[in-house]
Design an enzyme around this catalytic site. Structure first.
Site, short mmCIF file in Angstrom:
data_model
loop_
_atom_site.label_atom_id
_atom_site.label_comp_id
_atom_site.label_asym_id
_atom_site.label_seq_id
_atom_site.Cartn_x
_atom_site.Cartn_y
_atom_site.Cartn_z
N THR A 1 0.84 -1.20 0.00
CA THR A 1 0.00 0.00 0.00
C THR A 1 0.87 1.24 0.00
O THR A 1 2.00 1.23 0.50
CB THR A 1 -0.91 0.03 1.25
N TYR B 1 -2.00 -0.15 9.86
CA TYR B 1 -2.15 -0.78 8.55
C TYR B 1 -0.88 -0.59 7.73
O TYR B 1 -0.29 -1.56 7.22
CB TYR B 1 -3.37 -0.21 7.82
#
Length: 180
Positions: free
Chosen positions: A90, A114
């Site tokens: 990501t 995350y």
């Protein structure tokens, strides 16, 4: 092709090609059996929890699934002789950008669990290549895809569905009026 998913955010109907094996990415015995049974020679790893806000309220769950799950997968790949991995990371690994556009030389400084879990895996991958010969490609992206013009495929993860073809948690909804 085989799709291995625990269906916590995914949907059976999204598997249109290949076989679906329902299982947790941390279940090494089931992973090994699936790799052997299906003659897997490469892995595209998209299984992850991916909601930033949720990662802040449940960091343990994110480390358990995203880091421990990926390490389990890598151990099984090494044991089964699977040496090719595409890892879905990501752009959250960059944190607040120092400059734009962001390129591969941009410093990584995640600001949430995350992003941290994805970066932890990215940092482990070169070690698995040196020790076990598992070569990897890392995909870092923001919004992975735009809207589906036919409004058929949509990511249904999170409190509000986001209608675009996502890398996990894909749902089918009826076409928009006037679209076949």
């Amino acid at each position: 092709m085989v799709v291995y998913d625990n269906l916590s955010t995914g949907h059976r109907a999204a598997v249109r090609w290949g076989e679906l094996v329902v299982g947790d990415v941390r279940d090494e015995a089931r992973l090994a059996d699936s790799i052997r049974t299906h003659g897997v020679t490469a892995v595209m790893h998209f299984a992850a929890r991916l909601l930033v806000g949720e990662s802040v309220s449940d960091p343990a769950g994110y480390y358990r699934n995203n880091v421990e799950g990926t390490l389990a997968l890598l151990r099984v790949m090494a044991a089964q002789g699977v040496r090719s991995l595409v890892f879905s990371s990501t752009a959250a690994v960059f944190g607040n950008p120092e400059r734009t556009p962001i390129d591969e030389t941009h410093p990584t400084n995640p600001i949430n669990p995350y992003g941290e879990t994805k970066l932890a895996v990215e940092r482990a991958l070169p070690h698995f290549e040196r020790a076990y010969g598992i070569r990897s490609v890392v995909l870092r992206y923001f919004n992975a895809a735009g809207a589906d013009p036919a409004a058929i495929w949509a990511r249904s993860t999170g409190p509000k569905p986001t209608w675009f073809p996502g890398d996990r948690g894909v749902a089918r909804r009826p076409p928009a009026p006037g679209v076949r």
